[in-house]
Design a protein around this motif. Structure first.
Motif, PDB file in Angstrom:
ATOM      1  N   PRO A 197       4.609   5.541  17.501  1.00  0.00           N
ATOM      2  CA  PRO A 197       4.729   4.733  16.790  1.00  0.00           C
ATOM      3  C   PRO A 197       3.467   4.715  15.586  1.00  0.00           C
ATOM      4  O   PRO A 197       2.966   5.577  16.000  1.00  0.00           O
ATOM      5  CB  PRO A 197       4.375   3.404  17.381  1.00  0.00           C
ATOM      6  CG  PRO A 197       3.612   3.903  19.017  1.00  0.00           C
ATOM      7  CD  PRO A 197       4.025   4.909  18.930  1.00  0.00           C
ATOM      8  N   PRO A 198       4.415   4.323  14.854  1.00  0.00           N
ATOM      9  CA  PRO A 198       3.469   4.594  13.468  1.00  0.00           C
ATOM     10  C   PRO A 198       2.196   3.674  13.300  1.00  0.00           C
ATOM     11  O   PRO A 198       2.024   2.692  14.384  1.00  0.00           O
ATOM     12  CB  PRO A 198       4.331   4.130  12.274  1.00  0.00           C
ATOM     13  CG  PRO A 198       5.510   2.942  12.686  1.00  0.00           C
ATOM     14  CD  PRO A 198       5.486   3.827  14.517  1.00  0.00           C
ATOM     15  N   ASP A 199       0.340   3.453  12.348  1.00  0.00           N
ATOM     16  CA  ASP A 199      -0.233   3.208  13.113  1.00  0.00           C
ATOM     17  C   ASP A 199       0.440   1.332  12.420  1.00  0.00           C
ATOM     18  O   ASP A 199      -0.514   0.836  13.835  1.00  0.00           O
ATOM     19  CB  ASP A 199      -1.048   3.073  11.548  1.00  0.00           C
ATOM     20  CG  ASP A 199      -1.260   4.716  12.235  1.00  0.00           C
ATOM     21  OD1 ASP A 199      -1.649   5.477  13.414  1.00  0.00           O
ATOM     22  OD2 ASP A 199      -2.171   5.318  11.615  1.00  0.00           O
ATOM     23  N   TYR A 200       1.043   1.331  12.172  1.00  0.00           N
ATOM     24  CA  TYR A 200       0.812  -0.581  11.629  1.00  0.00           C
ATOM     25  C   TYR A 200       2.013  -1.314  12.572  1.00  0.00           C
ATOM     26  O   TYR A 200       1.578  -2.127  13.089  1.00  0.00           O
ATOM     27  CB  TYR A 200       1.777  -1.004  10.226  1.00  0.00           C
ATOM     28  CG  TYR A 200       3.377  -0.525  10.099  1.00  0.00           C
ATOM     29  CD1 TYR A 200       4.018  -0.709  10.614  1.00  0.00           C
ATOM     30  CD2 TYR A 200       2.997   1.020   8.965  1.00  0.00           C
ATOM     31  CE1 TYR A 200       5.389  -0.397  10.187  1.00  0.00           C
ATOM     32  CE2 TYR A 200       4.530   2.146   9.107  1.00  0.00           C
ATOM     33  CZ  TYR A 200       5.316   1.666   9.545  1.00  0.00           C
ATOM     34  OH  TYR A 200       6.273   2.210   9.746  1.00  0.00           O
ATOM     35  N   HIS A 201       1.923  -0.425  13.524  1.00  0.00           N
ATOM     36  CA  HIS A 201       2.672  -0.721  14.373  1.00  0.00           C
ATOM     37  C   HIS A 201       1.697  -1.564  15.867  1.00  0.00           C
ATOM     38  O   HIS A 201       1.971  -1.256  16.851  1.00  0.00           O
ATOM     39  CB  HIS A 201       4.355  -0.480  15.263  1.00  0.00           C
ATOM     40  CG  HIS A 201       5.165  -0.626  14.648  1.00  0.00           C
ATOM     41  ND1 HIS A 201       6.967  -0.035  14.627  1.00  0.00           N
ATOM     42  CD2 HIS A 201       5.557  -1.326  13.026  1.00  0.00           C
ATOM     43  CE1 HIS A 201       7.162  -0.628  14.577  1.00  0.00           C
ATOM     44  NE2 HIS A 201       6.848  -0.975  13.351  1.00  0.00           N
ATOM     45  N   LYS A 202       0.784  -0.621  16.024  1.00  0.00           N
ATOM     46  CA  LYS A 202      -0.076  -0.242  16.811  1.00  0.00           C
ATOM     47  C   LYS A 202      -1.123  -0.921  16.422  1.00  0.00           C
ATOM     48  O   LYS A 202      -2.486  -1.447  17.620  1.00  0.00           O
ATOM     49  CB  LYS A 202      -1.131   1.221  16.873  1.00  0.00           C
ATOM     50  CG  LYS A 202       0.089   2.243  17.782  1.00  0.00           C
ATOM     51  CD  LYS A 202      -0.808   3.273  17.197  1.00  0.00           C
ATOM     52  CE  LYS A 202      -0.295   4.579  17.796  1.00  0.00           C
ATOM     53  NZ  LYS A 202      -0.133   6.257  17.495  1.00  0.00           N
ATOM     54  N   GLY A 203      -1.040  -2.016  15.669  1.00  0.00           N
ATOM     55  CA  GLY A 203      -2.212  -2.476  14.968  1.00  0.00           C
ATOM     56  C   GLY A 203      -3.241  -1.973  14.251  1.00  0.00           C
ATOM     57  O   GLY A 203      -4.936  -2.953  14.355  1.00  0.00           O
ATOM     58  N   LYS A 204      -3.508  -1.044  13.901  1.00  0.00           N
ATOM     59  CA  LYS A 204      -4.250  -0.725  13.508  1.00  0.00           C
ATOM     60  C   LYS A 204      -3.564  -0.208  11.565  1.00  0.00           C
ATOM     61  O   LYS A 204      -3.713   0.471  11.188  1.00  0.00           O
ATOM     62  CB  LYS A 204      -3.811   1.163  13.726  1.00  0.00           C
ATOM     63  CG  LYS A 204      -4.642   1.162  15.106  1.00  0.00           C
ATOM     64  CD  LYS A 204      -4.655   3.037  15.449  1.00  0.00           C
ATOM     65  CE  LYS A 204      -4.831   3.213  17.098  1.00  0.00           C
ATOM     66  NZ  LYS A 204      -4.756   4.125  17.984  1.00  0.00           N
ATOM     67  N   GLU A 205      -3.633  -1.027  11.004  1.00  0.00           N
ATOM     68  CA  GLU A 205      -3.611  -2.147   9.780  1.00  0.00           C
ATOM     69  C   GLU A 205      -4.747  -1.279   8.948  1.00  0.00           C
ATOM     70  O   GLU A 205      -5.426  -1.564   9.606  1.00  0.00           O
ATOM     71  CB  GLU A 205      -3.089  -2.660   9.445  1.00  0.00           C
ATOM     72  CG  GLU A 205      -1.730  -2.941   8.204  1.00  0.00           C
ATOM     73  CD  GLU A 205      -1.114  -4.236   8.313  1.00  0.00           C
ATOM     74  OE1 GLU A 205      -0.830  -4.998   7.422  1.00  0.00           O
ATOM     75  OE2 GLU A 205      -0.926  -4.864   9.234  1.00  0.00           O
ATOM     76  N   GLU A 206      -4.430  -1.203   7.266  1.00  0.00           N
ATOM     77  CA  GLU A 206      -5.267  -0.856   6.410  1.00  0.00           C
ATOM     78  C   GLU A 206      -6.043  -2.242   6.413  1.00  0.00           C
ATOM     79  O   GLU A 206      -5.309  -3.276   6.318  1.00  0.00           O
ATOM     80  CB  GLU A 206      -4.692  -0.309   5.234  1.00  0.00           C
ATOM     81  CG  GLU A 206      -4.397   1.192   4.986  1.00  0.00           C
ATOM     82  CD  GLU A 206      -3.719   2.463   4.039  1.00  0.00           C
ATOM     83  OE1 GLU A 206      -4.104   1.062   3.432  1.00  0.00           O
ATOM     84  OE2 GLU A 206      -2.902   2.686   4.551  1.00  0.00           O
ATOM     85  N   PRO A 207      -7.635  -2.550   6.192  1.00  0.00           N
ATOM     86  CA  PRO A 207      -7.580  -3.340   5.609  1.00  0.00           C
ATOM     87  C   PRO A 207      -7.552  -3.699   4.372  1.00  0.00           C
ATOM     88  O   PRO A 207      -7.438  -3.133   3.648  1.00  0.00           O
ATOM     89  CB  PRO A 207      -9.285  -2.973   5.843  1.00  0.00           C
ATOM     90  CG  PRO A 207      -9.539  -1.309   5.670  1.00  0.00           C
ATOM     91  CD  PRO A 207      -8.195  -1.212   6.191  1.00  0.00           C
ATOM     92  N   ARG A 208      -7.249  -5.055   3.832  1.00  0.00           N
ATOM     93  CA  ARG A 208      -6.592  -5.483   2.877  1.00  0.00           C
ATOM     94  C   ARG A 208      -8.293  -6.240   2.429  1.00  0.00           C
ATOM     95  O   ARG A 208      -8.536  -6.328   2.900  1.00  0.00           O
ATOM     96  CB  ARG A 208      -5.445  -6.580   3.252  1.00  0.00           C
ATOM     97  CG  ARG A 208      -4.186  -6.205   3.807  1.00  0.00           C
ATOM     98  CD  ARG A 208      -3.283  -7.440   4.280  1.00  0.00           C
ATOM     99  NE  ARG A 208      -2.010  -6.867   5.052  1.00  0.00           N
ATOM    100  CZ  ARG A 208      -1.387  -7.513   5.054  1.00  0.00           C
ATOM    101  NH1 ARG A 208      -1.120  -8.445   4.848  1.00  0.00           N
ATOM    102  NH2 ARG A 208      -0.078  -7.136   5.783  1.00  0.00           N
ATOM    103  N   PRO A 209      -7.916  -6.572   1.397  1.00  0.00           N
ATOM    104  CA  PRO A 209      -8.668  -7.096  -0.027  1.00  0.00           C
ATOM    105  C   PRO A 209      -8.586  -8.289   0.046  1.00  0.00           C
ATOM    106  O   PRO A 209      -7.765  -8.960   0.223  1.00  0.00           O
ATOM    107  CB  PRO A 209      -8.281  -6.453  -1.315  1.00  0.00           C
ATOM    108  CG  PRO A 209      -6.644  -5.852  -1.504  1.00  0.00           C
ATOM    109  CD  PRO A 209      -6.093  -5.869   0.019  1.00  0.00           C
TER     110      PRO A 209
END
Length: 106
Positions: free
Chosen positions: A94-106
């Motif tokens: 699964p893609p990272d954003y489905h694992k909870g490893k999203e890029e930090p947002r400003p």
């Protein structure tokens, strides 16, 4: 009728699910399943309960699926089971954003 008054006093509404589609909708727009309900009612109109159950079964099933989404829930469960099986076998990551490893947002 005292029975209906009792329902209101107890905070229950026995026939709410039957009237949900037919009652007046906000802003005058038709309800989501109104078309399916209308087909079912038009099919069974004047046939009698026993004959309508037999002859209008497809319309009734469509209306109930629109209301409760049971077939959709079974389909989604099957898809998720297949995904979990493929992850276990190593055929799918699964893609990272489905694992909870999203890029930090400003």
């Amino acid at each position: 009728m005292p029975f209906w008054e009792l329902q209101r006093q107890l905070g229950i509404d026995v026939d709410r699910w039957l009237l949900r589609q037919s009652m007046a909708q906000p802003y005058g727009k038709a309800a989501a399943c109104h078309a399916f309900e209308r087909e079912w009612v038009e099919c069974g109109h004047g046939l009698g309960q026993t004959r309508a159950r037999r002859e209008c079964q497809p319309e009734y099933e469509d209306f109930m699926e629109c209301m409760h989404r049971t077939k959709l829930a079974v389909r989604l469960r099957t898809i998720l089971q297949q995904r979990d099986k493929m992850i276990k076998e190593g055929k799918y990551t699964p893609p990272d954003y489905h694992k909870g490893k999203e890029e930090p947002r400003p």
